[in-house]
Design an enzyme around this catalytic site. Structure first.
Site, PDB file in Angstrom:
ATOM      1  N   HIS A  83      44.452  51.364  20.618  1.00 46.41           N
ATOM      2  CA  HIS A  83      43.480  50.746  21.502  1.00 46.41           C
ATOM      3  C   HIS A  83      43.750  50.997  22.975  1.00 46.41           C
ATOM      4  O   HIS A  83      42.831  51.040  23.773  1.00 46.41           O
ATOM      5  CB  HIS A  83      43.310  49.268  21.152  1.00 46.41           C
ATOM      6  CG  HIS A  83      42.532  49.132  19.887  1.00 46.41           C
ATOM      7  ND1 HIS A  83      43.132  48.993  18.667  1.00 46.41           N
ATOM      8  CD2 HIS A  83      41.203  49.231  19.656  1.00 46.41           C
ATOM      9  CE1 HIS A  83      42.196  48.972  17.731  1.00 46.41           C
ATOM     10  NE2 HIS A  83      41.023  49.111  18.299  1.00 46.41           N
ATOM     11  N   GLU A 112      35.342  50.124   7.210  1.00 48.64           N
ATOM     12  CA  GLU A 112      36.589  50.655   7.766  1.00 48.64           C
ATOM     13  C   GLU A 112      37.784  50.369   6.878  1.00 48.64           C
ATOM     14  O   GLU A 112      38.904  50.745   7.175  1.00 48.64           O
ATOM     15  CB  GLU A 112      36.828  50.137   9.187  1.00 48.64           C
ATOM     16  CG  GLU A 112      36.809  48.637   9.342  1.00 48.64           C
ATOM     17  CD  GLU A 112      37.005  48.202  10.796  1.00 48.64           C
ATOM     18  OE1 GLU A 112      37.451  49.009  11.623  1.00 48.64           O
ATOM     19  OE2 GLU A 112      36.717  47.030  11.092  1.00 48.64           O
ATOM     20  N   ASP A 122      39.972  53.163  11.619  1.00 47.75           N
ATOM     21  CA  ASP A 122      40.718  52.402  10.627  1.00 47.75           C
ATOM     22  C   ASP A 122      40.562  52.995   9.236  1.00 47.75           C
ATOM     23  O   ASP A 122      41.510  53.004   8.456  1.00 47.75           O
ATOM     24  CB  ASP A 122      40.265  50.935  10.635  1.00 47.75           C
ATOM     25  CG  ASP A 122      40.932  50.175  11.760  1.00 47.75           C
ATOM     26  OD1 ASP A 122      42.159  50.320  11.910  1.00 47.75           O
ATOM     27  OD2 ASP A 122      40.238  49.474  12.508  1.00 47.75           O
ATOM     28  N   CYS A 161      31.000  54.978  14.180  1.00 46.20           N
ATOM     29  CA  CYS A 161      31.340  54.527  15.530  1.00 46.20           C
ATOM     30  C   CYS A 161      32.821  54.698  15.844  1.00 46.20           C
ATOM     31  O   CYS A 161      33.306  54.243  16.857  1.00 46.20           O
ATOM     32  CB  CYS A 161      30.920  53.075  15.741  1.00 46.20           C
ATOM     33  SG  CYS A 161      31.831  51.921  14.717  1.00 46.20           S
TER      34      CYS A 161
HETATM   35  C1  PEP Z   1      37.288  51.933  13.931  1.00 48.29           C
HETATM   36  O1  PEP Z   1      38.165  51.366  13.294  1.00 48.29           O
HETATM   37  O2  PEP Z   1      36.910  53.098  13.710  1.00 48.29           O
HETATM   38  C2  PEP Z   1      36.604  51.232  15.032  1.00 48.29           C
HETATM   39  C3  PEP Z   1      35.558  51.758  15.615  1.00 48.29           C
HETATM   40  O3  PEP Z   1      37.133  50.067  15.437  1.00 48.29           O
HETATM   41  P1  PEP Z   1      38.464  49.907  16.321  1.00 48.29           P
HETATM   42  O4  PEP Z   1      38.845  51.273  16.804  1.00 48.29           O
HETATM   43  O5  PEP Z   1      38.127  48.976  17.413  1.00 48.29           O
HETATM   44  O6  PEP Z   1      39.433  49.345  15.339  1.00 48.29           O
HETATM   45 MG    MG Z   2      38.482  49.259  13.442  1.00 53.44          MG
END
Ligand code: PEP
Ligand code: MG
Length: 754
Positions: free
Chosen positions: A363, A603, A627, A674
């Site tokens: 993140h 995910e 994920d 996404c």
């Molecule tokens: C993902 O897991 O692909 C996602 C978009 O969520 P994050 O990266 O915030 O876990």
């Molecule tokens: Mg995620």
């Protein structure tokens, strides 16, 4: 060798100031611990594979640096080549034995050599020898192997920091190039500012004292405060602990009143070192004396001294760096960078981040991309404490960090920076063009966002917000935001994108997204209390958020709700109950909004296999490839050691995504992607070929992906995907997609791609 001895040696090596010292400690301590006549370390020169004697206790010291054995020479070459231990009772009888007169080796017979390996590379050989014929026991072999494995990290680390330490005094700075994972693309020139964890002495960076007088005062004030703290604690526990058990506090007090600790630190400050660095060195100097003692009780005192040092440090840190004190081109460097740390630096002064942990889907990297910073992740050989104040260049495409860059590197990167500018300007032309394939199929491109700062580039020509990570505004605060705070935040986004869909994801904390004010300590945070699991357990937090979101959409009607980490159908039922409750409440309060479309993130592998059921129950599906890749491949998205195995175009991930796309089609529900793969040109091409019509990505990726969309017909994309799916491994899939991009003249995007 007993475990405690092993640990102690490793600890000492890790605390060593440079490679020379580290190696000397190794050979001296191992020789004593194993009762041998010789212990030596050879290091392998990269490229030539020549093994150079770097340290010895027992052989002729003057041969250090002079004895060089070729890759095929001697027993050392054998150990290095085989990458496994060689244990010989009578070394001279072995055919590979090679006599080196300079070492005075002749009289030694018993031989045990183990390779020092790091990331599959043999860095060198650790050897012990005995005068008498001797076959080392299984136990001795495994001890030396254990030690070599531990030392590999320390050697790599010490090697780099040793090089850097040399820079301080050397006339010409020597460039070091460190390797990590690309986190956020771009090139940045800047000055390193080390972020170190509170109360971790070993993480304190080297820094010069800007105002020695002030540093001195700060240190003495901290000592006074710790003294007062100890007195208070001592009084508090007087009735609970016996005088004997309280002796520890007396010992602390003595150390604080005794002159050596305080005076040695003051001397260092007066010598030009800043307070925290002076404290670190004095504490280490004292503690090391105790560490080396055989007596366990006395050794424990080393830990006490460090504890005392940490207490003083905490007190000294209470006045941190102010905003103006950050260099104008700051690059934050650290082991555990957080959103809060990034937010602490004024945005106009921050150009990049370098993290020793994590990878491109961590993140911190996502946040860096959103903030337009360059990020390099997982630089695990980074000597953090020696980095402060150094000039560095970040290459966010290749994941390289240049410390004290050479003139040539500076020149090269200025050129790259210019080229990048040109590419960006070329991409700007894309902005106002529609996102359609060459045969006219419209592909929706949405934005991933999380900070208001993202909105600076609203004109990126996107169709809406595909993923708003609501946790980011939670992460940069010191308490949960109120309903009103959240309302204002969401309202601004929904209003800015009036007429276009905005997908707000409910709070997805846990995993690697910690809130400083809501600590969750777990052994396996990615498999633990995370996302919807937390919010369902905390209806108070969840309802506040849902109410704020619903209220914010009044009169706009463009809100869509997205749920993270769904693995059970029942979680969906529970969410709906709370959503209806929040909706009922605000309706009663006079707010008139319709229930928004609700979607789930796919995910977790469990969601892939229940895609049909989920599709029947919700309005849309959004694939979180970050994920999903981590959970399908069992590769921690933050672990630099396995980052090479993490790739979203792995055939298993593509098959899983296709499964979800087909389920969506069967039930007439839109499916989008996404995760970061949607912004990766090669992966995006495969997604197009698979039939996805909706991709969500960071602002910076939109023009690139639009360029890809506009360069292919759907049929062409389909053919690339079909061919890719005949491949068994990730690298071949990537090669096919890259080749297709290159054929269309999009090779320039690849450098910036992954
Ligand atoms: C993902 O897991 O692909 C996602 C978009 O969520 P994050 O990266 O915030 O876990
Ligand atoms: Mg995620």
């Amino acid at each position: 060798m007993i475990l405690a001895t092993l640990r102690r040696i490793i600890q000492e090596v890790n605390a060593a100031g440079d490679l020379r010292q580290a190696l000397d400690i190794i050979v001296q301590r191992v020789k004593v611990a194993m009762g041998t006549d010789v212990c030596s370390v050879y290091l392998t020169e990269p490229g030539s594979n020549v093994n150079v004697l770097m340290a010895t206790d027992g052989l002729d010291v003057s041969s250090v640096g002079r004895v060089k054995l070729g890759a095929r020479q001697g027993l050392i070459g054998l150990v290095s080549r085989r990458a496994e231990p060689v244990n010989l009772e009578e070394a001279p009888l072995h055919q590979a034995y090679h006599f080196v007169p300079e070492t005075g080796e002749q009289p030694f017979h018993g031989f045990l050599g183990v390779p020092i390996i790091r990331h599959r590379n043999v860095l060198g050989v650790l050897v012990v020898q005995k005068r008498e014929p001797h076959r080392f026991s299984e136990d001795e072999v495994s001890s030396l192997v254990t030690l070599a494995a531990q030392l590999a990290g320390a050697i790599t680390h010490a090697e780099i920091s040793g090089g850097l330490a040399g820079l301080v005094t050397g006339p010409e700075p020597v460039e070091r190039v460190l390797k990590g994972q690309p986190g956020a693309p771009g090139v940045a020139f800047g000055e390193a500012v080390v972020v170190y964890p509170e109360a971790d002495l070993s993480a304190i960076p080297d820094r010069l004292a800007e105002d020695p007088q002030a540093e001195e005062e700060r240190f003495l004030r901290a000592v006074d405060q710790v003294r007062a703290d100890l007195r208070r604690i001592n009084d508090n526990i007087a009735s609970v602990l016996s005088a004997e058990d309280r002796a520890l506090f007396d010992a602390y007090m003595m150390m604080l009143s005794g002159d050596t600790l305080v005076n040695r630190t003051l001397e260092r400050i007066r010598g030009g070192t800043w307070g925290a660095g002076a404290l670190r060195d004095t504490i280490e100097e004292h503690a090391r004396v105790f560490d080396a003692m055989e007596d366990e009780y006395l050794r424990e005192r080393g830990a006490d001294i460090r504890d005392l040092g940490r207490r003083i440090l905490v007190r000294m840190k209470e006045s941190g760096r102010s905003a103006e004190e950050y260099p104008s081109r700051t690059v934050l460097v650290g082991e555990e960078l957080s959103a809060l740390k990034l937010a602490e630096v004024p945005a106009e002064r921050l150009v990049g981040v370098v993290s020793t942990t994590g990878s491109g889907t961590s993140h911190v990297a996502i946040l860096a991309r959103a903030m337009g910073l360059v990020a390099i992740m997982g630089v695990d050989d980074l000597p953090v404490s020696r980095m402060d104040g150094r000039d560095i260049i970040l290459d966010g495409y290749r994941g390289r960090v240049y410390v004290s860059p050479s003139k040539a590197a500076q020149h090269e990167y200025r050129r790259l920076e210019k080229e990048e500018g040109e590419l960006t300007r070329g991409l700007e032309d894309m902005r106002d063009l529609p996102s359609v394939t060459r045969d006219g199929k419209r592909i929706e491109l949405h934005l991933n966002a999380g900070l208001l700062a993202d909105f600076a580039s609203l004109t990126a020509g996107a169709d809406g917000i595909g993923l708003y990570r609501t946790e980011f505004p939670f992460m940069v605060r010191d308490r949960f935001p109120s309903e009103q705070d959240q309302y204002e935040n969401y309202r601004k986004i929904l209003e800015t994108f009036r007429g276009r869909p905005v997908t707000l994801r409910t709070l997805d904390i846990g995993g690697d997204k910690a809130l400083p004010y809501f600590p969750v300590e777990e052994d396996n945070p990615f498999l633990g209390w995370r996302g919807i699991r937390i919010t369902l357990d905390h209806p108070d937090i969840f309802l506040t958020q849902l109410r704020a979101m619903l209220r914010a959409s009044e009169g706009l009607g463009n809100l869509r709700l997205l749920l993270p980490m769904i693995s059970e159908m029942s979680q969906l039922d529970e969410v709906m109950v709370l959503l209806c409750q929040a909706h009922g409440e605000i309706t009663e309060e006079g707010c008139s909004v319709a229930l928004p479309p609700v979607g789930v993130m796919v995910e977790v592998p469990a969601a892939v296999y229940q895609a049909d059921r989920l599709a029947k129950r919700v309005d849309f599906l959004s694939i979180g490839s970050n994920d999903l890749t981590q959970y399908l491949l069992a590769v921690d998205r933050n672990n630099a050691r396995v980052a090479e195995l993490y790739d979203s175009v792995h055939p298993a991930v593509l098959l899983a995504i296709r499964n979800v796309v087909e389920a969506g089609a069967r039930h007439n529900r839109p499916v989008s992607v996404c995760g970061e793969m949607a912004g990766d040109p090669a992966a995006a091409l495969l997604l197009l070929g698979m039939g996805l019509e909706n991709l969500s990505m960071s602002v910076a990726s939109v023009p690139r992906i639009k360029w890809v969309v506009r360069s292919f017909t759907l049929d062409e994309a389909r053919r690339v995907f079909t061919e890719a799916m005949t491949m068994e491994d990730t690298a071949s899939i990537r090669a096919i997609a890259n080749e297709a991009l290159e054929k269309k003249g999009l090779g320039g995007l690849l450098r910036a791609g992954k």
